[in-house]
Design a protein around this motif. Structure first.
Motif, PDB file in Angstrom:
ATOM      1  N   PHE A 208      12.490  16.731 -69.549  1.00 22.66           N
ATOM      2  CA  PHE A 208      11.895  18.150 -69.467  1.00 22.66           C
ATOM      3  C   PHE A 208      10.607  18.208 -69.696  1.00 22.66           C
ATOM      4  O   PHE A 208       9.702  19.120 -68.861  1.00 22.66           O
ATOM      5  CB  PHE A 208      12.712  18.898 -70.700  1.00 22.66           C
ATOM      6  CG  PHE A 208      12.147  20.152 -70.825  1.00 22.66           C
ATOM      7  CD1 PHE A 208      11.152  20.350 -71.820  1.00 22.66           C
ATOM      8  CD2 PHE A 208      12.402  21.286 -70.170  1.00 22.66           C
ATOM      9  CE1 PHE A 208      10.588  21.509 -72.277  1.00 22.66           C
ATOM     10  CE2 PHE A 208      11.898  22.512 -70.342  1.00 22.66           C
ATOM     11  CZ  PHE A 208      11.102  22.737 -71.356  1.00 22.66           C
ATOM     12  N   ILE A 209       9.910  17.574 -70.669  1.00 27.29           N
ATOM     13  CA  ILE A 209       8.348  17.383 -70.843  1.00 27.29           C
ATOM     14  C   ILE A 209       7.826  16.955 -69.613  1.00 27.29           C
ATOM     15  O   ILE A 209       6.712  17.435 -69.201  1.00 27.29           O
ATOM     16  CB  ILE A 209       8.218  16.633 -72.115  1.00 27.29           C
ATOM     17  CG1 ILE A 209       6.839  17.342 -72.710  1.00 27.29           C
ATOM     18  CG2 ILE A 209       8.149  15.427 -71.878  1.00 27.29           C
ATOM     19  CD1 ILE A 209       6.946  18.623 -73.219  1.00 27.29           C
ATOM     20  N   ILE A 210       8.269  15.843 -68.995  1.00 24.39           N
ATOM     21  CA  ILE A 210       7.532  15.382 -67.744  1.00 24.39           C
ATOM     22  C   ILE A 210       7.232  16.443 -66.632  1.00 24.39           C
ATOM     23  O   ILE A 210       6.417  16.980 -66.095  1.00 24.39           O
ATOM     24  CB  ILE A 210       8.231  14.288 -67.224  1.00 24.39           C
ATOM     25  CG1 ILE A 210       8.138  13.034 -68.047  1.00 24.39           C
ATOM     26  CG2 ILE A 210       7.410  13.880 -65.896  1.00 24.39           C
ATOM     27  CD1 ILE A 210       8.737  11.990 -67.751  1.00 24.39           C
ATOM     28  N   VAL A 211       8.519  17.185 -66.237  1.00 28.58           N
ATOM     29  CA  VAL A 211       8.346  18.207 -65.278  1.00 28.58           C
ATOM     30  C   VAL A 211       7.745  19.274 -65.701  1.00 28.58           C
ATOM     31  O   VAL A 211       6.865  19.789 -64.943  1.00 28.58           O
ATOM     32  CB  VAL A 211       9.923  18.676 -64.783  1.00 28.58           C
ATOM     33  CG1 VAL A 211       9.865  19.642 -63.721  1.00 28.58           C
ATOM     34  CG2 VAL A 211      10.569  17.471 -64.269  1.00 28.58           C
ATOM     35  N   PHE A 212       7.924  19.998 -66.958  1.00 22.55           N
ATOM     36  CA  PHE A 212       7.009  20.973 -67.339  1.00 22.55           C
ATOM     37  C   PHE A 212       5.631  20.800 -67.702  1.00 22.55           C
ATOM     38  O   PHE A 212       4.670  21.292 -66.966  1.00 22.55           O
ATOM     39  CB  PHE A 212       7.720  21.421 -69.017  1.00 22.55           C
ATOM     40  CG  PHE A 212       7.276  22.389 -69.569  1.00 22.55           C
ATOM     41  CD1 PHE A 212       6.917  22.429 -70.714  1.00 22.55           C
ATOM     42  CD2 PHE A 212       6.973  23.705 -68.717  1.00 22.55           C
ATOM     43  CE1 PHE A 212       6.347  23.526 -71.308  1.00 22.55           C
ATOM     44  CE2 PHE A 212       6.347  24.649 -69.334  1.00 22.55           C
ATOM     45  CZ  PHE A 212       6.183  24.861 -70.647  1.00 22.55           C
ATOM     46  N   GLY A 213       5.298  19.549 -68.228  1.00 19.02           N
ATOM     47  CA  GLY A 213       4.006  19.135 -68.236  1.00 19.02           C
ATOM     48  C   GLY A 213       3.356  19.130 -66.962  1.00 19.02           C
ATOM     49  O   GLY A 213       2.255  19.530 -66.667  1.00 19.02           O
ATOM     50  N   GLU A 214       3.772  18.567 -65.936  1.00 24.88           N
ATOM     51  CA  GLU A 214       3.440  18.368 -64.596  1.00 24.88           C
ATOM     52  C   GLU A 214       3.097  19.773 -64.110  1.00 24.88           C
ATOM     53  O   GLU A 214       2.215  20.173 -63.380  1.00 24.88           O
ATOM     54  CB  GLU A 214       4.452  17.718 -63.700  1.00 24.88           C
ATOM     55  CG  GLU A 214       4.119  17.582 -62.307  1.00 24.88           C
ATOM     56  CD  GLU A 214       5.076  17.403 -61.310  1.00 24.88           C
ATOM     57  OE1 GLU A 214       6.104  16.625 -61.718  1.00 24.88           O
ATOM     58  OE2 GLU A 214       4.827  17.502 -60.063  1.00 24.88           O
ATOM     59  N   SER A 215       4.071  20.840 -64.053  1.00 22.47           N
ATOM     60  CA  SER A 215       3.913  22.060 -63.662  1.00 22.47           C
ATOM     61  C   SER A 215       2.721  22.683 -64.110  1.00 22.47           C
ATOM     62  O   SER A 215       2.146  23.740 -63.477  1.00 22.47           O
ATOM     63  CB  SER A 215       5.181  22.982 -63.779  1.00 22.47           C
ATOM     64  OG  SER A 215       5.457  23.224 -65.232  1.00 22.47           O
ATOM     65  N   LEU A 216       2.456  22.453 -65.674  1.00 22.96           N
ATOM     66  CA  LEU A 216       1.354  23.116 -66.078  1.00 22.96           C
ATOM     67  C   LEU A 216      -0.013  22.560 -65.786  1.00 22.96           C
ATOM     68  O   LEU A 216      -1.048  23.108 -65.342  1.00 22.96           O
ATOM     69  CB  LEU A 216       1.051  22.798 -67.600  1.00 22.96           C
ATOM     70  CG  LEU A 216       2.318  23.858 -68.275  1.00 22.96           C
ATOM     71  CD1 LEU A 216       2.386  23.607 -69.762  1.00 22.96           C
ATOM     72  CD2 LEU A 216       1.796  25.325 -68.136  1.00 22.96           C
ATOM     73  N   LEU A 217       0.099  21.234 -65.756  1.00 17.56           N
ATOM     74  CA  LEU A 217      -1.384  20.672 -65.355  1.00 17.56           C
ATOM     75  C   LEU A 217      -1.639  20.413 -63.919  1.00 17.56           C
ATOM     76  O   LEU A 217      -2.823  20.082 -63.685  1.00 17.56           O
ATOM     77  CB  LEU A 217      -1.352  19.107 -66.030  1.00 17.56           C
ATOM     78  CG  LEU A 217      -0.982  18.912 -67.552  1.00 17.56           C
ATOM     79  CD1 LEU A 217      -1.170  17.604 -67.836  1.00 17.56           C
ATOM     80  CD2 LEU A 217      -2.120  19.714 -68.289  1.00 17.56           C
ATOM     81  N   ASN A 218      -0.822  20.566 -63.189  1.00 18.36           N
ATOM     82  CA  ASN A 218      -1.139  20.458 -61.440  1.00 18.36           C
ATOM     83  C   ASN A 218      -1.975  21.835 -61.184  1.00 18.36           C
ATOM     84  O   ASN A 218      -2.538  21.994 -60.056  1.00 18.36           O
ATOM     85  CB  ASN A 218      -0.008  20.299 -60.747  1.00 18.36           C
ATOM     86  CG  ASN A 218       1.035  21.524 -60.784  1.00 18.36           C
ATOM     87  OD1 ASN A 218       0.535  22.549 -61.007  1.00 18.36           O
ATOM     88  ND2 ASN A 218       2.263  21.203 -60.183  1.00 18.36           N
ATOM     89  N   ASP A 219      -2.160  22.714 -62.252  1.00 22.71           N
ATOM     90  CA  ASP A 219      -3.005  23.782 -61.705  1.00 22.71           C
ATOM     91  C   ASP A 219      -4.744  23.503 -61.275  1.00 22.71           C
ATOM     92  O   ASP A 219      -4.860  24.172 -60.403  1.00 22.71           O
ATOM     93  CB  ASP A 219      -3.039  24.783 -62.764  1.00 22.71           C
ATOM     94  CG  ASP A 219      -3.883  26.009 -62.435  1.00 22.71           C
ATOM     95  OD1 ASP A 219      -4.986  26.207 -63.238  1.00 22.71           O
ATOM     96  OD2 ASP A 219      -3.602  26.754 -61.625  1.00 22.71           O
ATOM     97  N   ALA A 220      -4.890  22.434 -62.031  1.00 23.09           N
ATOM     98  CA  ALA A 220      -6.291  22.295 -61.974  1.00 23.09           C
ATOM     99  C   ALA A 220      -6.460  21.501 -60.544  1.00 23.09           C
ATOM    100  O   ALA A 220      -7.270  21.654 -59.608  1.00 23.09           O
ATOM    101  CB  ALA A 220      -6.755  20.980 -62.910  1.00 23.09           C
TER     102      ALA A 220
END
Lengths: 832, 170
Positions: A208-220
C-alpha cells in the motif's frame, strides 16, 4: 428502492438548477423595470445576488446526498468502488443538465481543481501518513515515482508517435513533442484514484505504502515533464536545443527538492506556532489548515511542486502538532481534514462525470484512444516488473509476483491528468480536444473497470496462493506463533539496518527539534502520563483486591464483571443439553464473533467435523493478533479507533504477572541461581525503594504458594498511602505491578506443569462436558485485568518490597521492617 | 560494554561487519544500566515488546547459558537466526524451542499448553485450551509418545515457509 428515493430530491434540485440560469436572465429585466416604478418591494427574488455561492453549495449538497444514496445498498458498495459510482452519477447529472439546457454547464476547471479540491486530499494523505513505513520504503517509492513515471511517459509518447507515423491514426495535426506532452500527463498515477480504490482492497502495508507513496511523489516528475514539454511545444519543435534539455533535467531537481523544502519550512513554522497556542485553543485547528494551504500556494507561486510541498508539510508537522495541540483540537483537525478530503474527492469524481458531457470537446479517434489504453497498461506492467527485479536485489523483503500484479493493475489515472490536459493551450496544441477525450476515456476506464476488478483479482490471486496448502490446525497455530516471534525480534532489533539514519534523526529530533517545536509541557508529560496511568492502575488494583476479598475466590477470578453472561462456576457441572450446531453458534455469538465462514461451510457434516470447526473457529477468534495485522493503516473515510487495546492490555498484564511470579519465586529461592541474580542486579541498579505500594492480588488456590499469605498481609496494608514514584531518573529498569495469579504454577520447582491438571485444581474440571456438547459459551469471560485495570504502558515503578523474613540484613529490606509488624495484625482474608 | 570489535565476525552468525556494528549499538542502547548484559526488564522497556505475548520465551531462548541475562554474544547469535541469510532448519529450531520450555528436545502437552496460553490469554478457558492442545498433539504425534519431537514438528510446520516468515530486516 430507498436509494432512488434519496436521490429524488437531488433530481429536483438539478432540474431547478438548470432552470434557474435561464430564469435569472428573465428576472433581471422585469426586476429592473419594475424597480423604478413600483417603489419599495417587501420581498424580492434576488437570484443573481446569491448565484455563485448558491450553486456551489448545491453541488456539494448533491454530492453528499449521492454518497448517502450509495451507502444505502451495502451490496453495491462492496463490489463497485465509490469513485466509479460517483463518475456514473456525474455522467447522469451532466446528461440531465445538458438535456435541459443544451449547454455544458459546470465543468471541472483547473483552477477549481488545483486550488480548492486537490489540496485537502493531499494534506489529508500527508498528515495521516504512516511515517515510519513511508521513510522505510522511501528508496523503493522514489524509484517507482521517478524512474517509473519517466519510463511511462517516454514509452507511451514514443509509441504513440510511432503509430502515428505509421498512419494508423489518420490525419492529425500533431508533432512528436505533442505526443511526449500527452505521454507525460497521462503517465502519472493519481493519488486520489489510488486511495479511493485501495481503501477497499486490503493489501499488505508495504504494498500500500509503495503505490500510495509513488502516486504522491510522482507529482514532481509530472509537473516538470509537463512544463518542459509545454514550453518546448510553445517554442516550436525545431527550436529546442540541448541546453533546454539539460535545463529540463535541472528543473526536475529544483522543482522536487524546492517543493519539499517549502513544505518542510512551513511544517516547521506550523509546529512552532502551535507551541504557543495554549491560550487560543479554539482556533488552534485553523492554524494547521491555513499554514498547510499556504505552503501549497507558496510552492505553486514559485512554480515548484505544490503537491510535494503540502505532502511534506503534513508529514513533518504530524508529530509536533499532535503533541502540542489539545485533545479536542486534535480531534477537530482529524475530523475536519477527513471531511474536507472526503468531500473534495466526491466532488472531483462527480465533476469528472459531468465534464464528460460536453459535446464540444469530444473528438473521437479510435486508434488513438485504444492504443493509449493498451500502451499505458502494458508499459506500466513492464516498468513495474523491471524495476521490481532491480529492487529485489537490494531489498530484504522481496516484492512478489502478486505484489507486482497489484502494483501494475493499481496504477490508476485520475483527475490530475484531466486538469492538466484541460490546461493545455489549444492554439499551441492543436489537437487538444482529442487529448481531452482520450484522457477522459482513460480515466473512466481505469477508475471504473480497473477499480471494479481489482478486488476480485486480488482475492482470486490470494486464494490461488493459499490453496496450495490448506491451513491446518497446527499451521494456523504455529503461524500465529511465528508472527509473534517475528514481531518480538523486529522490535528487539527494531531500529537497525537502514535505520541508521532513523537513529540519527531521532537523536537530532530529541535534542534540538523537540525542544524548539514542542511545548515544554508536552516534552515532560511524556513521562508524567505514564505515572498517571500507573496511579490509576494501582487504584484499580486496590479496589479490585478489595472486591475479591468480599466475594471469594474462583468465581471472582473467572468472571468479575457483570457484563459477562458467562459466569464460570467451577462447582456446578456444565449443562450438557444442547449440541452445538452451526446455527446455534451463529445465533449465540453474533456480537463478538467473526465467523470463519469458509471453515464453517467446509465442515458441516459430522460431529467430529463440527468439533474441528469449533476448534478452527475458536483459534481464529481467540489467538492474539500480531502487531502488523490489526493496525489498519489509512482510511479516507474512517477514523479507526484502536479496538485492540484490549489485547495489548491483556498481554501486557500477563507479562507483568509472569515477571512478578518469577521475581517472587526468586525471593523464595525457588530458582536461586537464575532469579536471585536478577534480583540482585535489580537491587544494585535502583536507588530507592517505594515501600508503600499496595498490590492487587488474588487469593491463591493452590497451597503450594503459602507464602502469599504473608505477602498479602504486607501488601494490603497500605491502600491509603499514595504511592511515591521515583522520578524519571530510574534507570529505565522495569518495575512491576505486583499481580499474582494462578499462573505461578509456571515456575514451580516441579518442572513444567500443566496448570489445568494441577492436583490442587478443582477436579470438576475433568468432568466437564467437552466444548462441542455444551452451549456455545464462546463469549469470553473477561479477565479482571482486562476489564478493570486500564492500560499501563512503559515503566512501572517497582512497588512491592518482597521479603521472606524480617531478619534479612539487606538495607532495603530493613527499611520496611517496621511496617511488617503492623501488618501481621491484619486478618487473613479469603483464601481457599 | 564488551568490545564488539573483539568478537570475530565468524561468530557463527550470519551478519557482516556493518550489521554487527549496528546491532552492538542497539545492544548498548537497550542496556540501560550499562551492565553489559540485557535483563528482561531492559527488554521490556520497549513498549512494543510489552504487548507481545511471546517475548519472554524469545528472551529465554536467547539466553543460552541460562543465567537470566542476555549478553552480547547471545544477543548476536540469537538475532542472527532471524537473518535473511539464516537457514531454515535454524529457524525451525528456534520456533521449536519457543515451545520446548525445559529444553529437553520434546514439546510436551504441558509445554504446548503453556505457550498457547500465552498466545490466547484469557480468551479461551483452560479446559477449552486443553482440548485444543490435545487435538494438536494427536494430529502431530507420529510415534505416539505423547510428545512432539523436532522431526514431527518440522514435518508439520514445513509447509509454512518458515524461512520467509521468520526473516527480519537487520
Amino acid at each position: 428502492m430507498l436509494g432512488r428515493g434519496a436521490l429524488g430530491p437531488a433530481w429536483g434540485l438539478l432540474l431547478a438548477l438548470s432552470v434557474l440560469p435561464r430564469a435569472r436572465g428573465v428576472e433581471e429585466e422585469p426586476g429592473g423595470a419594475h424597480g423604478e416604478t413600483q417603489g419599495f418591494q417587501v420581498v424580492t427574488f434576488e437570484w443573481h445576488h446569491v448565484q455563485d455561492p448558491y450553486i456551489i453549495a448545491l453541488w456539494i449538497l448533491v454530492a453528499s446526498l449521492a454518497k448517502i444514496g450509495f451507502h444505502l445498498s451495502h451490496k453495491v458498495t462492496s463490489v463497485v468502488p465509490e469513485s466509479a459510482l460517483l463518475i456514473v452519477l456525474g455522467l447522469v447529472l451532466g446528461g440531465i443538465v445538458w438535456a435541459a439546457d443544451h449547454i455544458a454547464s459546470f465543468t471541472l476547471t483547473p483552477t477549481l481543481f488545483f486550488f480548492y479540491l486537490l489540496p485537502p486530499i493531499v494534506l489529508d494523505a500527508g498528515y495521516f501518513m504512516p511515517n515510519r513505513l513511508f521513510f522505510g520504503n522511501l528508496g523503493t517509492i522514489l524509484l517507482y515515482a521517478v524512474i517509473g513515471t519517466v519510463w511511462n511517459a517516454a514509452t507511451t509518447g514514443l509509441s504513440l508517435y510511432g503509430v502515428f507515423l505509421s498512419g494508423l491514426m489518420g490525419d492529425l495535426d500533431i508533432g512528436l513533442l505533442d505526443f511526449l506532452l500527452f505521454g507525460s500527463l497521462i503517465a502519472a498515477v493519481d493519488p486520489v484514484a489510488v486511495l479511493a480504490v485501495f481503501e477497499e482492497v486490503h493489501v499488505n502495508e508495504v504494498l500500500f505504502i509503495i503505490v500510495f507513496g509513488e502516486s504522491l511523489l510522482n507529482d514532481a516528475v509530472t509537473v516538470v515533464l509537463y512544463n518542459v514539454f509545454e514550453s518546448f511545444v510553445t517554442l516550436g519543435g525545431d527550436k529546442v536545443t540541448g541546453v533546454d534539455c539539460v535545463k529540463g533535467i535541472v528543473s526536475f531537481f529544483v522543482v522536487s527538492l524546492g517543493g519539499t523544502l517549502v513544505g518542510v519550512v512551513f511544517a516547521f513554522l506550523l509546529s512552532l506556532v502551535t507551541r504557543f497556542t495554549k491560550h487560543v485553543r479554539i482556533i488552534e485547528p485553523g492554524f494547521v489548515f491555513v499554514l498547510s494551504y499556504l505552503s501549497y500556494l507558496t510552492s505553486e507561486m514559485l512554480s515548484l511542486s505544490a503537491i510535494l510541498a503540502i505532502t511534506f508539510c503534513g508529514i513533518c508537522c504530524q508529530k509536533y502538532v499532535k503533541a502540542n495541540i489539545s485533545e479536542q483540537s486534535a480531534t477537530t483537525v482529524r475530523y475536519t481534514m477527513k471531511m474536507l478530503a472526503s468531500g473534495a474527492e466526491t466532488i472531483i469524481f462527480m465533476f469528472l462525470g459531468i465534464s464528460a458531457v460536453d459535446p464540444l470537446i469530444w473528438k473521437w479517434n479510435t486508434a488513438f484512444i485504444l492504443l493509449t489504453l493498451v500502451f499505458i497498461s502494458v508499459y506500466r506492467a513492464i516498468g513495474v516488473v523491471l524495476q521490481t527485479w532491480i529492487l529485489n536485489r537490494y531489498r530484504m523483503v522481496q516484492l512478489e509476483i502478486i505484489d507486482q500484479v497489484v502494483m501494475s493493475y493499481g496504477g490508476l489515472r485520475g483527475a490530475v491528468a484531466y486538469a492538466l490536459v484541460v490546461l493545455l493551450d489549444e492554439n499551441k496544441v492543436k489537437e487538444k480536444n482529442l487529448f481531452v477525450s482520450t484522457t477522459l476515456i482513460v480515466i473512466f476506464f481505469t477508475v471504473i473497470f480497473q477499480g471494479l476488478t481489482i478486488k476480485p483479482l486480488v482475492q482470486w490471486l490470494k486464494v490461488k496462493r493459499s490453496e496450495q496448502r490448506e491451513p491446518k490446525l497446527n499451521e494456523k497455530l504455529h503461524g500465529r506463533a511465528f508472527d509473534h516471534i517475528l514481531s518480538a525480534i523486529e522490535d528487539i532489533s527494531g531500529q537497525i539496518g537502514h535505520n541508521y539514519l532513523r537513529d540519527k534523526w531521532s537523536n537530532f529530533d530529541r535534542k534540538f527539534l523537540s525542544k524548539i517545536l514542542m511545548r515544554r509541557s508536552a516534552q515532560k508529560s511524556r513521562d508524567r502520563i505514564l505515572n498517571v496511568f500507573h496511579e490509576l492502575n494501582l487504584k484499580d488494583a486496590i479496589s479490585y483486591v478489595a472486591e475479591g476479598e468480599r466475594r471469594g475466590s474462583l468465581a471472582f477470578i473467572r468472571s468479575p464483571s457483570t457484563d459477562n453472561m458467562v459466569n464460570v462456576d467451577f462447582s456446578t457441572p456444565r449443562p450438557s443439553t444442547v449440541e452445538a450446531s452451526v446455527s446455534y453458534l451463529l445465533r449465540e455469538n453474533v456480537s463478538t464473533v467473526r465467523l470463519d465462514m469458509q471453515s464453517l461451510e467446509q465442515r458441516r457434516q459430522s460431529v467430529r467435523d463440527t468439533e474441528d470447526m469449533v476448534t478452527h473457529h475458536t483459534l481464529q477468534q481467540y489467538l492474539y493478533k500480531p502487531r502488523q495485522q490489526y493496525k489498519h493503516l489509512y482510511s479516507r473515510h474512517e477514523l479507526t479507533a484502536d479496538e485492540d487495546e484490549k489485547q495489548d492490555k491483556e498481554i501486557f498484564h500477563r507479562t507483568m504477572r509472569k515477571r512478578l511470579e518469577s521475581f517472587k519465586s526468586a525471593k523464595l529461592g525457588v530458582n536461586p541461581h537464575k532469579k536471585a541474580a536478577k534480583l540482585y542486579k535489580r537491587e544494585r541498579a535502583q536507588k530507592r525503594r517505594n515501600s508503600s505500594i499496595p498490590n492487587g492480588k488474588l487469593p491463591m488456590v493452590s497451597p503450594l504458594q503459602d507464602f502469599t499469605i504473608k505477602e498479602k498481609d504486607l501488601e494490603l496494608s497500605d491502600p491509603e498511602e499514595p504511592p511515591n514514584y521515583d522520578a524519571e531518573e530510574m534507570s529505565g529498569g522495569i518495575e512491576f505491578l505486583a499481580n499474582i495469579t494462578q499462573d505461578t504454577a509456571t515456575d514451580s520447582p516441579s518442572g513444567i506443569d500443566n496448570p489445568v491438571f494441577c492436583p490442587d485444581e478443582d477436579p470438576s474440571i475433568l468432568s466437564r462436558v467437552p466444548p462441542w456438547l455444551s452451549p456455545g459459551e464462546t463469549v469470553v469471560p473477561s479477565q479482571r485485568a482486562r476489564v478493570q485495570i486500564p492500560h499501563s504502558p512503559g515503566n512501572f515503578h517497582r512497588l512491592a518490597p518482597f521479603r521472606v523474613s524480617g531478619k534479612s540484613v539487606d538495607s532495603f529490606l530493613l527499611a520496611d521492617g517496621s511496617e511488617e509488624q503492623s501488618h501481621a495484625a491484619l486478618p487473613e482474608s479469603t483464601h481457599m | 560494554m564488551g568490545n564488539e570489535t573483539s568478537y570475530p565476525v565468524e561468530m557463527c552468525s550470519h551478519f557482516d561487519q556493518d550489521e554487527i556494528k549496528q546491532l552492538s549499538k542497539r545492544f548498548k542502547k537497550l542496556d540501560l544500566d550499562k551492565s553489559g548484559t540485557l535483563s528482561v526488564e531492559e527488554f521490556m522497556s520497549l513498549p512494543e515488546l510489552q504487548e507481545n505475548p511471546l517475548v519472554q520465551r524469545v528472551i529465554d531462548i536467547f539466553d543460552t547459558d541460562g543465567n537470566g541475562e542476555v549478553d552480547f554474544r547471545e544477543f548476536i547469535l540469537g538475532t542472527s537466526q532471524f537473518s535473511v541469510r539464516g537457514e531454515e532448519e535454524q529457524k525451525l529450531r528456534f520456533a521449536f524451542n519457543i515451545y520446548d520450555m525445559d529444553k529437553d528436545g520434546y514439546i510436551s502437552n504441558g509445554e504446548l499448553f503453556q505457550v498457547l496460553k500465552m498466545m490466547v490469554g484469557d480468551n479461551l478457558e483452560d479446559w477449552q485450551l486443553q482440548q485444543l492442545v490435545d487435538k494438536t498433539i494427536i494430529a502431530v504425534d507420529k510415534d505416539g509418545d505423547g510428545k512432539i519431537s523436532f522431526q514431527e514438528f518440522s514435518a508439520v510446520v514445513g509447509g509454512l515457509e518458515v524461512h520467509k516468515k521468520l526473516a527480519a530486516i537487520f
